[in-house]
Design a protein around this motif. Sequence first.
Motif, mmCIF file in Angstrom:
data_model
loop_
_atom_site.group_PDB
_atom_site.id
_atom_site.type_symbol
_atom_site.label_atom_id
_atom_site.label_comp_id
_atom_site.label_asym_id
_atom_site.label_seq_id
_atom_site.Cartn_x
_atom_site.Cartn_y
_atom_site.Cartn_z
ATOM 1 N N THR A 63 -2.064 -67.062 0.202
ATOM 2 C CA THR A 63 -2.708 -67.116 -1.106
ATOM 3 C C THR A 63 -1.972 -66.141 -2.031
ATOM 4 N N THR A 64 -2.588 -65.828 -3.147
ATOM 5 C CA THR A 64 -2.045 -64.820 -4.054
ATOM 6 C C THR A 64 -3.122 -63.786 -4.331
ATOM 7 N N ASP A 65 -2.700 -62.607 -4.738
ATOM 8 C CA ASP A 65 -3.647 -61.553 -5.069
ATOM 9 C C ASP A 65 -3.857 -61.539 -6.577
ATOM 10 N N PHE A 66 -3.329 -60.535 -7.276
ATOM 11 C CA PHE A 66 -3.562 -60.450 -8.719
ATOM 12 C C PHE A 66 -2.723 -61.441 -9.513
ATOM 13 N N ALA A 67 -1.475 -61.562 -9.140
ATOM 14 C CA ALA A 67 -0.522 -62.330 -9.943
ATOM 15 C C ALA A 67 -0.050 -63.567 -9.202
ATOM 16 N N GLU A 68 0.488 -64.506 -9.957
ATOM 17 C CA GLU A 68 1.007 -65.737 -9.385
ATOM 18 C C GLU A 68 2.170 -65.450 -8.441
ATOM 19 N N ALA B 105 -2.631 -64.891 -11.501
ATOM 20 C CA ALA B 105 -2.798 -65.925 -10.478
ATOM 21 C C ALA B 105 -3.647 -67.076 -11.014
ATOM 22 N N ASP B 106 -3.253 -68.291 -10.669
ATOM 23 C CA ASP B 106 -3.933 -69.508 -11.121
ATOM 24 C C ASP B 106 -4.574 -70.185 -9.915
ATOM 25 N N TYR B 107 -5.890 -70.375 -9.981
ATOM 26 C CA TYR B 107 -6.615 -70.979 -8.867
ATOM 27 C C TYR B 107 -7.231 -72.325 -9.232
ATOM 28 N N GLY B 108 -6.766 -72.922 -10.301
ATOM 29 C CA GLY B 108 -7.244 -74.245 -10.656
ATOM 30 C C GLY B 108 -8.459 -74.224 -11.561
#
Length: 518
Positions: free
Chosen positions: A60-65, A119-122
Amino acid sequence: MLNQLQRRLDALAAQDALSLLFNPRRGVERETLRIAPEGRMALSGHPKALGSTLTHEFITTDFAENLLEFITPVSDSVEQLMASLSDIHVFTQAHLGDEVLWPLSMPCYVEDQNSIPLADYGSSNIGRMKRVYREGLKNRYGAMMQLIAGVHYNFSLPDAFWQHWSEGDQSSAYMGLLRNYRRLVWVLPYLFGASPSLCGSFLGGRGHHLPFEKRGKGTLFLPYATSLRLSDLGYTSSAQAGLRIDHNSIDGYIRDLRQVIATPSEEFAKIGVKVDGQYRQLNANLLQIENELYAPIRPKRVTERGEKPTEALERGGVQYVEVRALDVDPFSPLGVDEDTVRFMDIFLLSCLLLDAPVLDNTQWSENLANYQATVLEGRKPGLMLQRQGQPLAMADWFAELLPVWQRLADGLDAEQGGDAYRQSLAVQENKMQDSSLTPSARLLAAMDDRDNGQLGLALAQQHRQALLAASYRRWSPAFFEQETQRSLAAQEALEAEDSQPFDDFLGQYFQDLPQDVA
């Protein structure tokens, strides 16, 4: 201390429970920035081949993409844990093209923090909430601080063990572990701290009180520092400096954490919550959500869908602890090595089994002072700490703890076979006797006439080659490709079923916060 330990070991042996004690369960979460081959942070989106950051089990990602986070499944085998972590790294590196994984905790080559991609989670409500939370972190603390990477170590004992524990319930025992961890956490930055330096650009013009020395083109360092990541320049918050979350009971911990989340902040209110139709943060309270608490350890329970962490703790008690005071190991392609994992088992078992008196404010402050002294001056010859108001040399305190750790290492080796735990402890003992063997000293020595960025990039390229040449140890490429497709489909399903307006979703999420606070 050895008598305290032996008393508990004897009681467990009488119930044939030592095998449960000496087979702990653990998992690792490792954070790392994606870096372009010339050393700048990658500005590309999360690779589609790595799946959905919202629903993938392991990547996954944390703070940033561009700030990846790798999550292993829980394992009762150190070898299996490391095999899982290795496979995640191998698969990821194979799908990054010429990008590399940054091997240092502290970021470098970030010219403009406004260019850091959140970060982009949709488009699902939970995905949007995760994004707004990060927007809040950026607005509260600055995006640069959020790029700091660490290793989290999740630790627990088998459920069956607690049937034989006669000294209180499971949650009380884990809270005792937390209290002893707070007393002894100074051990970890000394042994494993690997951020004695940082790129000057990280400060972004902010003032500081530290007597930095300079090296290379723009690297700042402290000669005896172990982990600037854990200092007040790193992953900490001045807004949280005065927080004292109760560690004496799980009920007190839940109460205090909920109260902080519900307490308005004048400073954060100035940011605004929703301005011109755009969210700048989830709320204007001291903490937006529980995860914003910057603590070196947390009591945890796996949450059910839509459940807050404190609700999970209230529902089922403490299930495991999350250690957050480990820097990324710059000399390991995986960010952590097997010796560290084995010592963490020894260390956390000692925190569980030793007497754990309640923590008052005086002891809390003393523990924090010891922690910060080790972070900033851990390798200073003759460093003195405080214990119950009295000065004590760090090396002497370590020597007092060593027999306890040796007894536990012997028990772990006897149960699991071989002498890997005793060997791991010997590695740590050598570091205390010779500070040049610590990761922080080794990093400064390896830097030579280079700066942080040059050394970091050289190590990253070495690790890239090692990962590309490595074989899978537990899973296969097909396993990860299947998980990629499953995660993408799961995100699509979440987005398709969401019909609730986002404002209503947030309102419902926060509706149960306590209201009786100032």
